[in-house]
Design a protein around this motif. Structure first.
Motif, PDB file in Angstrom:
ATOM      1  N   SER A  69       0.821  -1.204   0.000  1.00  0.00           N
ATOM      2  CA  SER A  69       0.000   0.000   0.000  1.00  0.00           C
ATOM      3  C   SER A  69       0.857   1.257   0.000  1.00  0.00           C
ATOM      4  O   SER A  69       0.351   2.355   0.200  1.00  0.00           O
ATOM      5  N   CYS A  70       2.150   1.093  -0.241  1.00  0.00           N
ATOM      6  CA  CYS A  70       3.059   2.238  -0.274  1.00  0.00           C
ATOM      7  C   CYS A  70       2.909   3.022  -1.571  1.00  0.00           C
ATOM      8  O   CYS A  70       3.043   4.235  -1.584  1.00  0.00           O
ATOM      9  N   CYS A  72      10.014   1.794   1.597  1.00  0.00           N
ATOM     10  CA  CYS A  72       8.753   2.327   2.117  1.00  0.00           C
ATOM     11  C   CYS A  72       8.771   2.350   3.639  1.00  0.00           C
ATOM     12  O   CYS A  72       9.313   1.444   4.275  1.00  0.00           O
ATOM     13  N   ASP A  78       3.615   0.843   7.172  1.00  0.00           N
ATOM     14  CA  ASP A  78       2.234   1.135   6.798  1.00  0.00           C
ATOM     15  C   ASP A  78       1.370   1.147   8.053  1.00  0.00           C
ATOM     16  O   ASP A  78       1.423   0.220   8.862  1.00  0.00           O
TER      17      ASP A  78
END
Length: 343
Positions: free
Chosen positions: A64-65, A136, A139
């Protein structure tokens, strides 16, 4: 001190009315609470609504980065397909589900990835993609709210307390709104010029008149925007797995998260809670129920320092790593927010 406070009040009035007035003509009936506070629940909801969607294509990149810019050609277990629109994500999912072997998605490079802030990066090969994924940050597990839309343009009145200047910013699209919200600092007072128009998940236009209505609009959209194909364990299963800590607590507009540093919570399936701080454990209880259409949880605690948590909380959203709760007082109408994050 009183002089400074008066100057700030006058300046805020200028910003919210977007015009210069004589001192005896200043309109002060717009409450300061209509400003967008840095790091507040509303600012985070606006950020999630205006960001580049990055979770919707996790079937491709498993992160989801960032998202992969379409069109893109992929191969899954020897089957090649071109993903042109979001509807084609299901084709990739079907290829994964219908194969008994390797369900890894192999891209035909080069590809372009786009981050939440709309910046892009060209990826030449698997190594580049792996490096981008490893770079990243962690999250938080809260995905974009991408099935409702603010209808642009909108105006935001801004007052800078450092320079004592006012101006109005016109926002034309999601990218501009995301940059504005995430670029706010504590010395900037920003207030949306209401009313604004938005489109809900049923493609209906609605009018939003204040911050409270905008916050409710975005909160209500969270469930509608979730990917129905994503399996999510029950709330009770998630709650009773692992140890949790208070990652955010806002009581009637005042952030008090630091007051609960060091507290660890273990929620047990028999509706008990073990709360530990400084090696001392106290007990409490929890119960989950439906009330007036809301999924709620209610706590009791033996520790008097946790009295503020002993309320009936609306469960806004949850996943494996975070639980977001909201309490609206039936007395003064104040609103509290409580987030638990898993250790």
């Amino acid at each position: 001190m009183k002089t400074i406070q008066l100057l700030l009040i006058l300046a805020l009035s200028f910003a919210l009315t977007n015009c210069q007035k004589e001192e005896d003509e200043i309109i002060t009936d717009t409450p300061p609470t209509e400003s967008i506070v840095v790091g507040s629940p509303l600012s985070k909801l606006i950020s999630r609504n205006s960001q580049n969607p990055t979770a919707c294509d996790n079937v491709l990149d498993n992160t989801s980065c960032f998202s992969v810019v379409l069109p893109v050609t992929v191969t899954v277990n020897g089957n090649q397909t071109t993903v042109t629109t979001k509807d084609d994500y299901q084709t990739v999912q079907d290829l994964k589900d219908n194969t008994s072997g390797n369900d890894i998605v192999y891209f035909s490079y080069p590809i372009t990835i786009k981050y939440e802030n709309f910046t892009t990066q060209t990826i030449a090969n698997w190594s580049d993609l792996n490096n981008a994924t490893e770079d990243c940050s962690d999250d938080d597990g809260l995905d974009e709210i991408d099935c409702v839309f603010i209808n642009y343009p909108i105006a935001i009145n801004v007052y800078n307390t450092n320079t004592q200047t006012t101006n109005t910013v016109t926002i034309q699209n999601n990218s501009q709104l995301y940059s504005f919200i995430n670029g706010l600092s504590s010395n900037v007072i920003a207030a949306i010029a209401y009313p604004i128009s938005a489109t809900n998940s049923n493609a209906q236009n609605v009018v939003i008149n204040n911050n409270a209505e905008l916050e409710s609009f975005l909160e209500d959209a969270i469930d509608d925007c979730e990917d129905s194909g994503t399996w999510n364990p029950s709330f009770n299963t998630i709650l009773t797995t692992g140890t949790w800590y208070v990652s955010y607590f806002n009581e009637d507009g005042t952030v008090e998260t630091s007051d609960y540093n060091g507290y660890n919570f273990v929620f047990i399936a028999n509706s008990n809670v073990e709360v530990t701080k400084n090696s001392i454990t106290t007990l409490g209880t929890w119960s989950n129920y439906i009330d007036d259409g809301y999924n709620k949880i209610e706590f009791t605690y033996a520790d008097p320092d946790l009295e503020s948590f002993a309320e009936d909380w609306i469960i806004l959203e949850y996943n494996q790593t975070i639980i977001r709760l909201k309490h609206v007082s039936g007395g003064n109408g104040g609103t509290d927010y409580l987030n638990f994050t898993k250790l």
